[in-house]
Design a protein around this motif. Sequence first.
Motif, PDB file in Angstrom:
ATOM      1  N   THR A 311       6.999  32.912  65.831  1.00 60.63           N
ATOM      2  CA  THR A 311       7.515  31.924  64.884  1.00 60.63           C
ATOM      3  C   THR A 311       8.021  30.657  65.567  1.00 60.63           C
ATOM      4  O   THR A 311       8.205  29.634  64.915  1.00 60.63           O
ATOM      5  CB  THR A 311       8.660  32.547  64.073  1.00 60.63           C
ATOM      6  OG1 THR A 311       9.677  33.020  64.976  1.00 60.63           O
ATOM      7  CG2 THR A 311       8.145  33.716  63.237  1.00 60.63           C
ATOM      8  N   ARG A 312       8.266  30.720  66.862  1.00 67.21           N
ATOM      9  CA  ARG A 312       8.703  29.539  67.603  1.00 67.21           C
ATOM     10  C   ARG A 312       8.047  29.564  68.969  1.00 67.21           C
ATOM     11  O   ARG A 312       8.212  30.524  69.738  1.00 67.21           O
ATOM     12  CB  ARG A 312      10.222  29.518  67.747  1.00 67.21           C
ATOM     13  CG  ARG A 312      10.751  28.233  68.406  1.00 67.21           C
ATOM     14  CD  ARG A 312      12.258  28.285  68.536  1.00 67.21           C
ATOM     15  NE  ARG A 312      12.776  27.100  69.215  1.00 67.21           N
ATOM     16  CZ  ARG A 312      13.983  27.012  69.749  1.00 67.21           C
ATOM     17  NH1 ARG A 312      14.825  28.048  69.659  1.00 67.21           N
ATOM     18  NH2 ARG A 312      14.376  25.910  70.361  1.00 67.21           N
ATOM     19  N   GLN A 339       3.713  23.714  60.924  1.00 62.66           N
ATOM     20  CA  GLN A 339       3.110  24.167  62.175  1.00 62.66           C
ATOM     21  C   GLN A 339       3.615  23.353  63.353  1.00 62.66           C
ATOM     22  O   GLN A 339       3.842  23.895  64.437  1.00 62.66           O
ATOM     23  CB  GLN A 339       1.586  24.081  62.076  1.00 62.66           C
ATOM     24  CG  GLN A 339       0.955  25.176  61.247  1.00 62.66           C
ATOM     25  CD  GLN A 339       1.126  26.527  61.915  1.00 62.66           C
ATOM     26  OE1 GLN A 339       0.948  26.663  63.116  1.00 62.66           O
ATOM     27  NE2 GLN A 339       1.470  27.541  61.129  1.00 62.66           N
ATOM     28  N   ARG A 342       6.815  24.599  64.351  1.00 61.38           N
ATOM     29  CA  ARG A 342       6.700  25.905  65.012  1.00 61.38           C
ATOM     30  C   ARG A 342       6.322  25.764  66.479  1.00 61.38           C
ATOM     31  O   ARG A 342       6.734  26.558  67.327  1.00 61.38           O
ATOM     32  CB  ARG A 342       5.643  26.726  64.279  1.00 61.38           C
ATOM     33  CG  ARG A 342       5.300  28.076  64.903  1.00 61.38           C
ATOM     34  CD  ARG A 342       4.214  28.768  64.087  1.00 61.38           C
ATOM     35  NE  ARG A 342       3.726  29.983  64.737  1.00 61.38           N
ATOM     36  CZ  ARG A 342       2.468  30.192  65.105  1.00 61.38           C
ATOM     37  NH1 ARG A 342       1.538  29.280  64.851  1.00 61.38           N
ATOM     38  NH2 ARG A 342       2.119  31.317  65.693  1.00 61.38           N
TER      39      ARG A 342
END
Length: 470
Positions: A311-312, A339, A342
């Motif tokens: 997620t990161r 995105q 992210r």
Amino acid sequence: MLMTVSYRGADPGDLGYLLHKHPDRVHDFDLAVGQAHVFYPELDEHSCTAALLLEVDPIELVRSKRFRGDAGTLGHYVNDRPYASGSMLAVALGSVFRTAMTGRSDARPELAASPLDLRIGLHAVPLRGGADLPRRLFEPLGWRLEESTGLLDDRFPEWGASPYASITLRGSLRLGEALRQLYVLLPVLDDAKHYWVADAEVDKLLRAGEGWLPQHPERELISRRYLVHQREYVAAATARLAELDQDAGTLTEPGGEAEDATVAEAARPLNRLRADAVLAALDDVGARSVADVGCGPGALLSRLAADPRYTRIIGTDVSPAALETAARRLDLSERSDAQRDRITLHPSSVTYQDDRIAGLDAIVLMEVVEHIEPERLDAVARSVFGLAKPAAVVLTTPNAEYNARYPSLAAGAFRHPDHRFEWTRAELAAWAGGVADRYGYRVEFRAVGDPDPVLGPPTQLALFRVEVAA
């Protein structure tokens, strides 16, 4: 300027099919750099020779705005440009033998795709960069090289040796690849071009260098000289070549490691096995937020980005050019706002504190530490383990013991000229164990690649996890 290409084979006349020039004719071409002629001075049952002769009008060359001479000085009028085998001969080669350079031959496709017994003759080749430069450029590509030099002028021996040489190359290579090598390396030997270099030259370099330049030990020098030392273009080419080198996974690894033949023949090359091992370790620790520190052109980042579990994702590198390549690879400009939130990229050094990577689930150091001076490793440990303090660290580095499996690597030599050291398994265990004890981690070691029963694996992986208080 004269270049000859000779082929010995069962039917030497097939060279005409490969070059797309009939041996019974003289072929004339009007080019921007002059008039080129292709003819065949030799054709018998044993050998066939094709010659490319380029005639340059010195007067027209001076008048041309494309000539990059010393305008306003005598050197603009009296120079070696019409005679030295440099960029003008390369341009003529690329124009006259364009189809042959692509490796296409409808009449002899099998021959075009096969290594041939070739002899290439080059005349009046400038030696700007030392007498050993031709060998440094051509021998890593499989050529055997002969040079012939003499005095600059026999009447005035005190003037010393000529800065030009006649060079003969012998080897077994595909004709298209041999021509593409010459297209790049002729102006590199000359260290000059007769026209202004623009950003399109980077693409030309990469196209002509496909299959050989990313793994060449002198690729940085080749890029600098081919692109006439234009920093912006050299940086772009360097980053893209590093990306191609990483994706190739055959002779040279992302950090420049030469693979053993048994590894190269494996179903997955070592660079893929290494990335797979890193992803497996991240999966084992349940990481969702990850920083790839020293990410280079973004090969691992692209695989992280393709997995929605992460997620990161953060990529850092000291090279802005590498980060630009990673951004293109990740297609960040075309991604949605979510995105782009992210996935972030930013310049940073692993030896300094960077709060933007603090508190993550995991930090990856994939083939990074061996590029750092040993006396700075304490700073690396402090910035990563002490200040960023992720829940896990995944580190990979070459196993120095395995270097004995590389026949082309001299005893005591490193796999890449930028490596500051390479650890044995015991040395990694000692360093990693000390870091783990100092910063409150436990560490385990994993093998990457097919291990030798005595020497161990080609790459070693250390997985650090934060110690949980009882």
